[in-house]
Design a protein around this motif. Sequence first.
Motif, PDB file in Angstrom:
ATOM      1  N   ALA A  83       0.870  -1.176   0.000  1.00 38.15           N
ATOM      2  CA  ALA A  83       0.000   0.000   0.000  1.00 38.15           C
ATOM      3  C   ALA A  83       0.907   1.226   0.000  1.00 38.15           C
ATOM      4  O   ALA A  83       2.038   1.181   0.507  1.00 38.15           O
ATOM      5  N   TRP A  84       0.421   2.307  -0.585  1.00 35.64           N
ATOM      6  CA  TRP A  84       1.190   3.560  -0.640  1.00 35.64           C
ATOM      7  C   TRP A  84       0.666   4.512   0.422  1.00 35.64           C
ATOM      8  O   TRP A  84      -0.539   4.754   0.527  1.00 35.64           O
ATOM      9  N   LEU A  85       1.594   5.071   1.225  1.00 34.59           N
ATOM     10  CA  LEU A  85       1.238   5.969   2.327  1.00 34.59           C
ATOM     11  C   LEU A  85       1.979   7.292   2.164  1.00 34.59           C
ATOM     12  O   LEU A  85       3.156   7.312   1.784  1.00 34.59           O
ATOM     13  N   ASN A  86       1.314   8.387   2.477  1.00 27.96           N
ATOM     14  CA  ASN A  86       1.965   9.696   2.357  1.00 27.96           C
ATOM     15  C   ASN A  86       1.633  10.606   3.533  1.00 27.96           C
ATOM     16  O   ASN A  86       1.475  11.816   3.385  1.00 27.96           O
ATOM     17  N   ASN A  87       1.568  10.015   4.720  1.00 29.45           N
ATOM     18  CA  ASN A  87       1.190  10.760   5.915  1.00 29.45           C
ATOM     19  C   ASN A  87       2.354  11.589   6.453  1.00 29.45           C
ATOM     20  O   ASN A  87       3.471  11.070   6.622  1.00 29.45           O
ATOM     21  N   ASP A  88       2.085  12.838   6.767  1.00 33.74           N
ATOM     22  CA  ASP A  88       3.142  13.739   7.231  1.00 33.74           C
ATOM     23  C   ASP A  88       3.815  13.229   8.507  1.00 33.74           C
ATOM     24  O   ASP A  88       5.024  13.412   8.690  1.00 33.74           O
ATOM     25  N   TRP A  89       3.060  12.605   9.402  1.00 32.80           N
ATOM     26  CA  TRP A  89       3.640  12.160  10.668  1.00 32.80           C
ATOM     27  C   TRP A  89       4.678  11.052  10.472  1.00 32.80           C
ATOM     28  O   TRP A  89       5.568  10.871  11.313  1.00 32.80           O
ATOM     29  N   ILE A  90       4.588  10.344   9.341  1.00 32.77           N
ATOM     30  CA  ILE A  90       5.620   9.342   9.037  1.00 32.77           C
ATOM     31  C   ILE A  90       6.847  10.031   8.458  1.00 32.77           C
ATOM     32  O   ILE A  90       7.986   9.758   8.865  1.00 32.77           O
ATOM     33  N   TYR A  91       6.641  10.937   7.502  1.00 32.69           N
ATOM     34  CA  TYR A  91       7.776  11.677   6.936  1.00 32.69           C
ATOM     35  C   TYR A  91       8.540  12.425   8.031  1.00 32.69           C
ATOM     36  O   TYR A  91       9.779  12.469   8.004  1.00 32.69           O
ATOM     37  N   ASP A  92       7.816  13.012   8.973  1.00 29.84           N
ATOM     38  CA  ASP A  92       8.460  13.794  10.026  1.00 29.84           C
ATOM     39  C   ASP A  92       9.401  12.954  10.871  1.00 29.84           C
ATOM     40  O   ASP A  92      10.390  13.463  11.417  1.00 29.84           O
ATOM     41  N   LYS A  93       9.134  11.671  10.978  1.00 27.22           N
ATOM     42  CA  LYS A  93       9.993  10.761  11.735  1.00 27.22           C
ATOM     43  C   LYS A  93      11.178  10.272  10.915  1.00 27.22           C
ATOM     44  O   LYS A  93      12.309  10.176  11.417  1.00 27.22           O
ATOM     45  N   ILE A  94      10.927   9.953   9.649  1.00 26.84           N
ATOM     46  CA  ILE A  94      11.931   9.243   8.848  1.00 26.84           C
ATOM     47  C   ILE A  94      12.910  10.178   8.139  1.00 26.84           C
ATOM     48  O   ILE A  94      14.121   9.925   8.125  1.00 26.84           O
ATOM     49  N   LEU A  95      12.438  11.253   7.552  1.00 30.14           N
ATOM     50  CA  LEU A  95      13.312  12.102   6.738  1.00 30.14           C
ATOM     51  C   LEU A  95      14.510  12.679   7.502  1.00 30.14           C
ATOM     52  O   LEU A  95      15.623  12.724   6.950  1.00 30.14           O
ATOM     53  N   PRO A  96      14.357  13.121   8.761  1.00 28.27           N
ATOM     54  CA  PRO A  96      15.545  13.594   9.478  1.00 28.27           C
ATOM     55  C   PRO A  96      16.631  12.536   9.602  1.00 28.27           C
ATOM     56  O   PRO A  96      17.826  12.854   9.551  1.00 28.27           O
ATOM     57  N   MET A  97      16.234  11.259   9.724  1.00 29.32           N
ATOM     58  CA  MET A  97      17.230  10.187   9.821  1.00 29.32           C
ATOM     59  C   MET A  97      17.909   9.936   8.478  1.00 29.32           C
ATOM     60  O   MET A  97      19.092   9.602   8.430  1.00 29.32           O
ATOM     61  N   VAL A  98      17.180  10.113   7.386  1.00 33.51           N
ATOM     62  CA  VAL A  98      17.795   9.977   6.061  1.00 33.51           C
ATOM     63  C   VAL A  98      18.875  11.043   5.886  1.00 33.51           C
ATOM     64  O   VAL A  98      19.989  10.756   5.429  1.00 33.51           O
ATOM     65  N   ARG A  99      18.552  12.265   6.258  1.00 35.52           N
ATOM     66  CA  ARG A  99      19.528  13.353   6.125  1.00 35.52           C
ATOM     67  C   ARG A  99      20.737  13.114   7.029  1.00 35.52           C
ATOM     68  O   ARG A  99      21.875  13.345   6.631  1.00 35.52           O
ATOM     69  N   GLU A 100      20.496  12.640   8.241  1.00 35.01           N
ATOM     70  CA  GLU A 100      21.592  12.360   9.160  1.00 35.01           C
ATOM     71  C   GLU A 100      22.472  11.231   8.626  1.00 35.01           C
ATOM     72  O   GLU A 100      23.713  11.316   8.671  1.00 35.01           O
ATOM     73  N   ALA A 101      21.863  10.176   8.123  1.00 37.34           N
ATOM     74  CA  ALA A 101      22.631   9.060   7.565  1.00 37.34           C
ATOM     75  C   ALA A 101      23.461   9.512   6.374  1.00 37.34           C
ATOM     76  O   ALA A 101      24.621   9.110   6.221  1.00 37.34           O
ATOM     77  N   ASN A 102      22.890  10.329   5.519  1.00 37.65           N
ATOM     78  CA  ASN A 102      23.589  10.813   4.329  1.00 37.65           C
ATOM     79  C   ASN A 102      24.862  11.564   4.709  1.00 37.65           C
ATOM     80  O   ASN A 102      25.889  11.449   4.021  1.00 37.65           O
TER      81      ASN A 102
END
Length: 252
Positions: A83-102
Amino acid sequence: MQTKNSYWYFKSVLSKEFCQKVIDLGVNTIESNKKIGKDVEGKTFGDKQKSKDLNIPLNELALNEAKEKIDVNKTYTRDSEIAWLNNDWIYDKILPMVREANESAEWKYDFDAWEEFQFTTYHAPGGFYGWHSDMASDHNAALKRYIHGVTPVPLRKDGSIPFGYTKINKLVGKIRKLSVTVNLTSPESYDGGNLKFDFGKHIQGEQYHEAEIAREQGTVIVFPSYVNHCVTPVTRGTRYSLVLWCSGRPFK
């Protein structure tokens, strides 16, 4: 391409409550889509997912190995529901970790766009995703704009946009650069379903690596999208995961 850090992880960084909230949302979305006749089968490049005509699982076999053992014309490389999800509360958790990992992994890739989350279920017996990379990395792989009635490529059998095209403005001309996978499931509730990487024959160290840390519930793993990886067959229970791809202009 080889990098000092092949992947970066955040162990059990998401709470059990957060993981269960995502699972409930994803499962309910899949069931709702089924009720209205919407296809929920996970797709692959080249449409090599499980079907009536493709009924032999490739599992962890590489294609050149499979040719010596089975009829590869009847093999499939994926068995899952999504299923495809686009909820802001999920992005708010995950995207900062992507930037930190990068930054921490010292890839420092330029990316400025991301897709919807793909919630994926791998059911026993046999749910899996064979060896694949999430996208090629050159300019030929950059997504093209799809315009109905203009683009000279037909829609796929399920009516979706063909691979290599997009209707999303922010993704046009871009490639996937970083892939993210989140294990939402308690490791005690399923067997199999392990995330494995293939770092290539000539890398110093092991070519095939099973990321055991990925079994920990709430663990987030980030890796370059060109890295080959697979999910081994689930033999008991169900594995729930969340995947995200972050994109940017092709490498120069």
